[in-house]
Write a protein that holds these residues in place. Structure first.
Motif, PDB file in Angstrom:
ATOM      1  N   THR A  16      -3.150   2.822   9.799  1.00 25.20           N
ATOM      2  CA  THR A  16      -1.757   2.449   9.540  1.00 25.20           C
ATOM      3  C   THR A  16      -0.935   3.731   9.396  1.00 25.20           C
ATOM      4  O   THR A  16      -1.453   4.776   8.998  1.00 25.20           O
ATOM      5  CB  THR A  16      -1.654   1.595   8.258  1.00 25.20           C
ATOM      6  OG1 THR A  16      -2.249   2.297   7.179  1.00 25.20           O
ATOM      7  CG2 THR A  16      -2.322   0.243   8.445  1.00 25.20           C
ATOM      8  N   PRO A  17       0.363   3.664   9.735  1.00 30.42           N
ATOM      9  CA  PRO A  17       1.192   4.875   9.681  1.00 30.42           C
ATOM     10  C   PRO A  17       1.309   5.470   8.272  1.00 30.42           C
ATOM     11  O   PRO A  17       1.223   4.747   7.271  1.00 30.42           O
ATOM     12  CB  PRO A  17       2.564   4.375  10.163  1.00 30.42           C
ATOM     13  CG  PRO A  17       2.287   3.121  10.924  1.00 30.42           C
ATOM     14  CD  PRO A  17       1.095   2.499  10.274  1.00 30.42           C
ATOM     15  N   LEU A  18       1.488   6.781   8.263  1.00 30.49           N
ATOM     16  CA  LEU A  18       1.729   7.532   7.029  1.00 30.49           C
ATOM     17  C   LEU A  18       3.112   8.149   7.217  1.00 30.49           C
ATOM     18  O   LEU A  18       3.314   8.926   8.154  1.00 30.49           O
ATOM     19  CB  LEU A  18       0.647   8.613   6.945  1.00 30.49           C
ATOM     20  CG  LEU A  18       0.616   9.564   5.771  1.00 30.49           C
ATOM     21  CD1 LEU A  18       0.447   8.799   4.469  1.00 30.49           C
ATOM     22  CD2 LEU A  18      -0.543  10.548   5.943  1.00 30.49           C
ATOM     23  N   GLU A  19       4.077   7.745   6.399  1.00 28.93           N
ATOM     24  CA  GLU A  19       5.467   8.146   6.662  1.00 28.93           C
ATOM     25  C   GLU A  19       6.127   8.752   5.425  1.00 28.93           C
ATOM     26  O   GLU A  19       5.897   8.288   4.312  1.00 28.93           O
ATOM     27  CB  GLU A  19       6.286   6.901   7.075  1.00 28.93           C
ATOM     28  CG  GLU A  19       5.797   6.269   8.355  1.00 28.93           C
ATOM     29  CD  GLU A  19       6.465   4.932   8.675  1.00 28.93           C
ATOM     30  OE1 GLU A  19       7.062   4.303   7.774  1.00 28.93           O
ATOM     31  OE2 GLU A  19       6.385   4.519   9.848  1.00 28.93           O
ATOM     32  N   PRO A  20       6.985   9.755   5.638  1.00 30.15           N
ATOM     33  CA  PRO A  20       7.758  10.312   4.506  1.00 30.15           C
ATOM     34  C   PRO A  20       8.944   9.410   4.178  1.00 30.15           C
ATOM     35  O   PRO A  20       9.390   8.628   5.022  1.00 30.15           O
ATOM     36  CB  PRO A  20       8.246  11.659   5.051  1.00 30.15           C
ATOM     37  CG  PRO A  20       8.338  11.466   6.535  1.00 30.15           C
ATOM     38  CD  PRO A  20       7.292  10.441   6.911  1.00 30.15           C
TER      39      PRO A  20
END
Ligand SMILES: *Cc1c(COP(=O)(O)O)cnc(C)c1O
Length: 324
Positions: A16-20
């Motif tokens: 799954t995406p890792l986003e700031p």
């Protein structure tokens, strides 16, 4: 790596995406905030139960089950994801839900019906007992039900979050990132227990903080220590966990499970308006509301990096006409 030998089906969209969260970070003037998007695991809108179901459904199929049964609240995300997983593998599904049928099926309950699940209302009976009765009567009719435990939280399901922590650490290493704190909503404890098992084995030195949405800290810590120890044992890892190994914050229980207060409303609105990110009213709204409060109280330095593990639940937003 530890979970590689366990039977597993592939239904989640991983990693799954890792986003700031740069706009929220600037607004709060606190630590650098990031989010792990397990609301995007897939399976009829996604959420953390999809990872647990990869291992649970594999066990059900290995046992030759023809039906998945589970239980939860009327707006259970876990029940909805279980119904979707059952449909995906051609299994029947029975959901035992707390209380009485509402006038209108909305949110998760609407999806349960679309996904073809049969719903049994527990009315005044405890849901887990009612679920066992339903399983027994299906067996008596010649079916082969597989009982998915409450919240998907047994050593089989918890493997999903042991694997998830390995995924996160590999992803962070690739991007040259590290996180001082991981914050998540904790309820049946399986998610946090799985993260802790992998954290211990892989030597993650940050803190994993569960914001309880349901139980006082002590019983939740005890449950997670048992679950983590049993999961390690299941995976052949010589580890044991004590309640004191788990960081839990229970200051944000408000009016109790599923009761939405100003903290949840503010968090849902703020994340939507500053980052275009949706939170749910029961779990992630409460946990992010708690995280915002901790940031405002100065619990983190501005040099630190804090990861919010988004566990999903957004279908629950559509169970109500307004947030008020
Ligand atoms: C089930 C659920 C949780 C809690 O996970 P546990 O493993 O039961 O602690 C958190 N967030 C959402 C959206 C959930 O559906």
């Amino acid at each position: 790596m530890f979970t590689n030998r366990r039977p597993r089906i592939s239904i989640a969209h991983l990693p799954t995406p890792l986003e700031p969260l740069p706009r929220l970070t600037a607004l709060l003037r606190g630590p650098q905030l990031w989010v792990k998007r397990d609301d995007q695991t897939g399976l009829a809108t996604g959420g953390n139960k999809t990872r647990k179901l990869e291992f649970l459904v594999a066990e059900a199929l290995a046992q030759g089950a023809d039906t998945l049964i589970t239980c939860g609240a009327a707006q259970s995300n876990h029940a909805r994801q279980t119904a979707a997983a059952a449909a995906r593998f051609g299994l029947a599904c029975t959901l035992v839900l707390r209380g009485h049928p509402p006038a209108q099926a909305q949110g998760n309950l609407l999806l349960d019906g679309l996904l073809g699940a049969e719903i049994v209302w527990a009315e005044d009976a405890p849901i887990t007992e009612r679920m066992e009765e339903v399983a027994e009567s299906l067996r008596a009719q010649g079916h082969r039900p597989y009982v998915v435990p409450y919240g998907g939280s047994n050593p089989v399901g918890v493997c999903g979050y042991v694997a998830a922590m390995e995924e996160l650490l590999a992803q962070a290493a690739r991007e040259g990132l590290s996180f001082d704190h991981i914050v998540l909503a904790s309820s049946s404890g399986g998610t946090q227990a799985g993260l802790m098992v992998a954290a211990r084995v892989l030597g993650y030195s940050g803190r994993i903080l569960g914001i309880s949405v349901d139980l006082p800290a002590d019983p939740l810590r005890r449950r997670m220590a048992e679950l983590a120890t049993a999961t390690a044992d299941f995976l052949g890892l010589p580890l044991s966990f004590a309640p004191g190994d788990f960081a839990v914050e229970d200051s944000y229980l408000g009016g109790g499970y599923g009761v939405i207060g100003e903290r949840e409303r503010e968090a849902i609105r703020l994340l939507a308006r500053t980052e275009g990110l949706l939170l749910d009213p029961v779990y992630t709204g409460r946990a992010f509301g708690g995280l915002i409060d901790l940031v405002r109280r100065g619990a983190f330095s501005s040099q630190e990096r804090v990861l919010f593990w988004h566990t999903g639940g957004v279908a629950g937003l559509f169970a109500r006409p307004t947030l008020e």
